[in-house]
Enzyme design. Structure first.
Site, PDB file in Angstrom:
ATOM      1  N   ASN A 165      36.400  49.677  34.416  1.00 51.37           N
ATOM      2  CA  ASN A 165      36.169  48.989  33.146  1.00 51.37           C
ATOM      3  C   ASN A 165      34.730  48.484  33.110  1.00 51.37           C
ATOM      4  O   ASN A 165      34.467  47.301  33.204  1.00 51.37           O
ATOM      5  CB  ASN A 165      37.146  47.829  33.013  1.00 51.37           C
ATOM      6  CG  ASN A 165      37.081  47.199  31.647  1.00 51.37           C
ATOM      7  OD1 ASN A 165      36.535  47.788  30.734  1.00 51.37           O
ATOM      8  ND2 ASN A 165      37.609  46.004  31.527  1.00 51.37           N
ATOM      9  N   ILE A 184      34.754  42.396  26.661  1.00 47.28           N
ATOM     10  CA  ILE A 184      35.068  41.506  27.780  1.00 47.28           C
ATOM     11  C   ILE A 184      35.688  42.303  28.919  1.00 47.28           C
ATOM     12  O   ILE A 184      36.760  42.886  28.783  1.00 47.28           O
ATOM     13  CB  ILE A 184      36.020  40.385  27.326  1.00 47.28           C
ATOM     14  CG1 ILE A 184      35.437  39.674  26.106  1.00 47.28           C
ATOM     15  CG2 ILE A 184      36.271  39.416  28.469  1.00 47.28           C
ATOM     16  CD1 ILE A 184      34.025  39.135  26.300  1.00 47.28           C
ATOM     17  N   GLU A 185      34.999  42.320  30.056  1.00 49.25           N
ATOM     18  CA  GLU A 185      35.429  43.142  31.181  1.00 49.25           C
ATOM     19  C   GLU A 185      35.545  42.354  32.484  1.00 49.25           C
ATOM     20  O   GLU A 185      35.669  42.940  33.557  1.00 49.25           O
ATOM     21  CB  GLU A 185      34.447  44.302  31.363  1.00 49.25           C
ATOM     22  CG  GLU A 185      34.223  45.099  30.093  1.00 49.25           C
ATOM     23  CD  GLU A 185      33.356  46.331  30.309  1.00 49.25           C
ATOM     24  OE1 GLU A 185      33.423  46.897  31.415  1.00 49.25           O
ATOM     25  OE2 GLU A 185      32.632  46.718  29.388  1.00 49.25           O
ATOM     26  N   SER A 186      35.480  41.047  32.381  1.00 46.29           N
ATOM     27  CA  SER A 186      35.583  40.220  33.586  1.00 46.29           C
ATOM     28  C   SER A 186      35.961  38.810  33.171  1.00 46.29           C
ATOM     29  O   SER A 186      36.038  38.489  31.983  1.00 46.29           O
ATOM     30  CB  SER A 186      34.239  40.209  34.345  1.00 46.29           C
ATOM     31  OG  SER A 186      33.215  39.679  33.524  1.00 46.29           O
TER      32      SER A 186
END
Length: 451
Positions: free
Chosen positions: A445, A167-169
């Site tokens: 990220n 999970i990057e957003s």
């Protein structure tokens, strides 16, 4: 007499086969390598990377849209299967990858490897507005990819071994509810799914950190690249912090921590180190940290094209573990929740465990890649699942898939490699850490970036 002898040989042979095919979660020399995003523009089919004992865990990257057309998620595996070049289920953008990937997944599983699905990515359309929404999505993922049933299963009757969260957003909320729902759905089946996460090395991770403390993960693939605390910055390298988290903060005190590494110079903006240096980092971790589980790499294509970087590292970390005389150190005061996966057939494997509360982990990474996902889509995120009993999804449990429809030909956009790194922020740790805690996803990220 000869019949009894033959039967004995058969039983012995099956026993040896199970040993060869076993995946042991408690070891400290496991290797996880992401596959699916064609990192070096020459990605082979999945089974190509399962021909030997190098790789133990393969997260498939990615499911990058949680709620797409028709309410179904969207997956993309670059040149192997995607919504633009392959059939999709009617009324959705969900690719039907059964013919392209199902047999390959079974081949890898038959060799004792865990094949999981990674959710998220750098520009993924992910996130939840409530625990209820997260639980509903978990049920959907369960039915599409894990032990449930659906008429729109992308891999048909094949059951994946778990989920990985990259999970990057989006919002960091409600992922614990997602993980806990997957656990509750799997509990009655007697199977244990392998759940992982891929946080960045700055602690705590802004997107998945809260969930790591609130839900049981099996492993975390910590990204030690594209960050100030990467492998190329030994003074800032903070594996000790993650080991302490595993033992004091994690919901699962038997969680394993992996060193996440770029598999080539082109796989990340910063943080790449050669195989010898990476092996030395791993050997040091094996000697110091009981939570250490092995190494994670991004990705299979870049590793293979970098002189089989993955094989060099795997050989080295197995050797260093053997020198210590204990390749599978137990964590905490009890090893009752340790899992071991053994093969039950050419297409399925199980994990034996005495605890249903063993946590899973997720992980995030950064990568240079060219793939088939259209502009604005996400790159990675997934949880790993390991199944723990022989009652896998039977052929009769999954309805025959309906005819798929094919989308019109799509002209692929030109992709840039990965996002560039903010050199100023990288040099100024205080400024970086402050920026990392904002709602905006930090540029570093990401696995790859599309223009």
């Amino acid at each position: 007499m000869s019949g009894l002898r033959s039967l004995a040989c058969l039983i012995l042979g099956l026993g040896l086969l199970a040993n060869v095919m076993a995946f042991d979660h408690t070891r400290m020399d496991n290797l996880a390598v992401y596959w699916g995003q064609d990192g070096a523009n020459s990605q082979q089919r999945l089974s190509f990377y399962c021909q030997d004992d190098t790789i133990d865990i393969i997260p498939l990257a990615f499911l990058y849209i949680f709620r797409g057309e028709g309410g179904e998620p969207v997956i993309d595996f670059a040149n192997t299967c995607n919504q633009w070049d392959d059939p999709v289920f009617p009324g959705t953008d969900l690719a039907n990858c059964q013919s392209a990937m199902a047999s390959d997944i079974q081949t890898c599983q038959s060799k004792g490897k865990l094949v999981t699905l990674s959710l998220g990515g750098a520009t993924g359309q992910v996130g939840f507005s409530s625990d209820s929404q997260a639980e509903t999505f978990a049920t959907q993922v369960w039915n599409l990819f894990l032990g449930g049933t659906s008429s729109t299963r992308p891999f048909g009757k094949v059951v994946l071994d778990g989920i990985d969260l990259d999970i990057e957003s989006g919002t960091p909320a409600h992922y614990a509810a997602f993980v806990n729902k997957i656990r509750s759905l799997s509990a009655p089946t007697g199977k244990s799914y392998y759940i992982t996460a891929a946080p960045q090395c700055p602690y705590p991770d802004v997107y998945i950190g809260a969930a790591l403390n609130a839900a049981p993960f099996d492993a975390v693939f910590v990204q030690f690249y594209n960050n100030y605390c990467g492998l190329d910055a030994p003074d800032e390298y903070n594996l000790a912090t993650w080991d302490n988290w595993a033992k004091t903060q994690s919901a699962n005190k038997n969680v394993k921590v992996f060193i996440g590494a770029a598999a080539s110079k082109d796989a990340a903006g910063t943080g790449y180190v050669d195989s010898t240096t990476l092996a030395n980092y791993a050997a040091d971790a094996q000697a110091k940290y009981s939570s250490f589980g092995g190494v994670m790499m991004w990705d299979a294509d870049t590793a293979y094209n970098n002189g089989q970087f993955d094989k060099a590292v795997k050989t080295a970390i197995v050797a260093s573990a053997e020198k210590l005389g204990a390749s599978a150190p137990k964590q905490g005061s009890s090893s009752s929740s340790a899992k071991k996966v053994t093969a039950t057939s050419s297409a399925t494997h199980i994990i034996k465990t005495t605890s249903s509360a063993v946590p899973k982990t997720t992980a995030t990474h950064s990568v240079a890649t060219t793939n088939t996902i259209p502009k604005g889509t996400a790159t990675s995120s997934a949880i790993h699942t390991v199944q723990t009993s022989s009652d896998f999804l039977s052929p009769s449990a999954v309805p025959v898939l309906p005819p798929s429809v094919t989308k019109p030909a799509f002209k692929q956009p030109v992709f840039a490699p990965h996002e560039t790194i903010d050199a100023v922020a990288m040099a100024d740790k205080t400024r970086y850490e402050k920026a990392h805690q904002t709602d905006a996803p930090p540029k570093i990220n990401s696995r790859f970036f599309r223009f």
